[in-house]
Every structure is written in C-alpha cells, then in structure tokens.
Design a protein around this motif. Sequence first.
Motif, PDB file in Angstrom:
ATOM      1  N   GLY A   1       6.688   8.894   6.360  1.00  0.00           N
ATOM      2  CA  GLY A   1       5.392   9.139   6.988  1.00  0.00           C
ATOM      3  C   GLY A   1       5.434   9.874   8.299  1.00  0.00           C
ATOM      4  N   GLY A   2       6.502  10.608   8.552  1.00  0.00           N
ATOM      5  CA  GLY A   2       6.641  11.298   9.828  1.00  0.00           C
ATOM      6  C   GLY A   2       6.563  12.801   9.689  1.00  0.00           C
ATOM      7  N   THR A   3       6.977  13.466  10.737  1.00  0.00           N
ATOM      8  CA  THR A   3       6.971  14.915  10.808  1.00  0.00           C
ATOM      9  C   THR A   3       8.302  15.383  11.368  1.00  0.00           C
ATOM     10  N   PHE A   4       8.830  16.453  10.824  1.00  0.00           N
ATOM     11  CA  PHE A   4      10.024  17.081  11.385  1.00  0.00           C
ATOM     12  C   PHE A   4       9.623  18.422  11.975  1.00  0.00           C
ATOM     13  N   VAL A   5      10.037  18.663  13.208  1.00  0.00           N
ATOM     14  CA  VAL A   5       9.784  19.927  13.876  1.00  0.00           C
ATOM     15  C   VAL A   5      11.147  20.534  14.219  1.00  0.00           C
ATOM     16  N   GLY A   6      11.412  21.694  13.652  1.00  0.00           N
ATOM     17  CA  GLY A   6      12.623  22.431  13.995  1.00  0.00           C
ATOM     18  C   GLY A   6      12.257  23.476  15.022  1.00  0.00           C
ATOM     19  N   LEU A   7      12.806  23.335  16.220  1.00  0.00           N
ATOM     20  CA  LEU A   7      12.498  24.287  17.285  1.00  0.00           C
ATOM     21  C   LEU A   7      13.165  25.629  16.983  1.00  0.00           C
ATOM     22  N   ASN A   8      12.588  26.704  17.484  1.00  0.00           N
ATOM     23  CA  ASN A   8      13.149  28.028  17.215  1.00  0.00           C
ATOM     24  C   ASN A   8      13.961  28.583  18.363  1.00  0.00           C
ATOM     25  N   ASP A   9      14.102  27.824  19.456  1.00  0.00           N
ATOM     26  CA  ASP A   9      14.911  28.259  20.590  1.00  0.00           C
ATOM     27  C   ASP A   9      15.419  27.007  21.288  1.00  0.00           C
ATOM     28  N   PHE A  10      16.631  27.047  21.768  1.00  0.00           N
ATOM     29  CA  PHE A  10      17.186  25.880  22.432  1.00  0.00           C
ATOM     30  C   PHE A  10      17.094  25.980  23.948  1.00  0.00           C
ATOM     31  N   ASP A  29       0.810  -1.217   0.000  1.00  0.00           N
ATOM     32  CA  ASP A  29       0.000   0.000   0.000  1.00  0.00           C
ATOM     33  C   ASP A  29       0.847   1.272   0.000  1.00  0.00           C
ATOM     34  N   GLY A  30       2.161   1.129  -0.056  1.00  0.00           N
ATOM     35  CA  GLY A  30       3.049   2.293  -0.068  1.00  0.00           C
ATOM     36  C   GLY A  30       3.427   2.821   1.299  1.00  0.00           C
ATOM     37  N   ASN A  31       3.048   2.090   2.342  1.00  0.00           N
ATOM     38  CA  ASN A  31       3.393   2.504   3.703  1.00  0.00           C
ATOM     39  C   ASN A  31       4.744   1.927   4.097  1.00  0.00           C
ATOM     40  N   ARG A  32       5.501   2.690   4.832  1.00  0.00           N
ATOM     41  CA  ARG A  32       6.798   2.226   5.328  1.00  0.00           C
ATOM     42  C   ARG A  32       6.609   1.380   6.584  1.00  0.00           C
TER      43      ARG A  32
END
Length: 177
Positions: free
Chosen positions: A166-175, A125-128
Amino acid sequence: VIDTSNSMINYNWGLVQRKLQEALQAYPTVKGIQVMNDDGVYMFSDYAGRWIPDSPGRRQAIVNRMRSWFAQSDSNPTDGILAAIETFWAEDKKISIYVFGDEFTGNSIAQVVDTVDRINREDADGNRRVRIHGVGFPVQFIRAPHLQTTGIRFATLMRELAYRNGGTFVGLNDFRP
C-alpha cells in the motif's frame, strides 16, 4: 529506515537530509516517530523499541542528528524493515515505513518480499498492517553499467514492497542536493 552505508553518506547525505525533512513536513502531526538505519540501529538509542513523541523540538533534534549520524550499515534494508514492522505494528494504529536507500546487497529480492508478506499480513479487508514507502537515491548510476546492479536491485525491491504494501516508491533522478 535509512541506509547509512558509505555510498549514502559520501554521495547522497545532503539530499537524504532534505528528503527526510520533506517527509516530516508532509505529516505535520503524528502520534510518534522513529528513525533507524537499514540494520535496525536506532538514531536515538534512548528511544529504542518505542516511539519518539512528536513535537517541533523532537523533529528538529532528528534533523540536527542527521548531520552527524554515521551508523555504518550494509545497504540492505531488510533488517530495518522487519524490525520496524515487528516492533511498531499495533492493531489500533496506522503506521507507515519510509525506506531511504541507494542499493540492495542482499541475496534474494524474492526472499525479502516473501518474508515481508508473511510478517506484514493482510487483514480481513485486504489491508496490510504497515504501509511501506521507498525513496531511491540514484548514486549507483554514476558508476559503469556493470556496477549498477545493486542500485537496480534496490529499486526493484522497493517498487515491489511498496506495491504489495500500500505504499509508493519514488526513484529520484539526481543524487545531488
């Protein structure tokens, strides 16, 4: 999969702990949990190669251990990602990998993407097999512009892996926590 390099521990660790707690809270009940660093070193060696049973006590043990878990690593999530896929993928389970990091020191983003594509194959089905998510900690951006490349490379790698898997990447704007 958590980067335990000096830059993560010295500048990001409080926020890493908070983001790990938030990830655990987002999934109040799961069949199993595992935590390893980017080199594939397990947080709890007693559970190496197998799932940690999910319970409030185990979750608290993970949170508590994060305060003192300093398993030196190389800021390259490749080994941890590959180990997680190869060890924990199972046809009858839905598995997600969360990668927490601030830089990629490996030689080739394309090589990592190609290797993950080969190991984390698509089904009919194209899913990883495994979903891959990433959280980027921007501590590298406090450095001079010419020294920020490893942080940019991490974001580039994780954006592509999340997109393809099939995931999401979130780049934080402050450490800062």
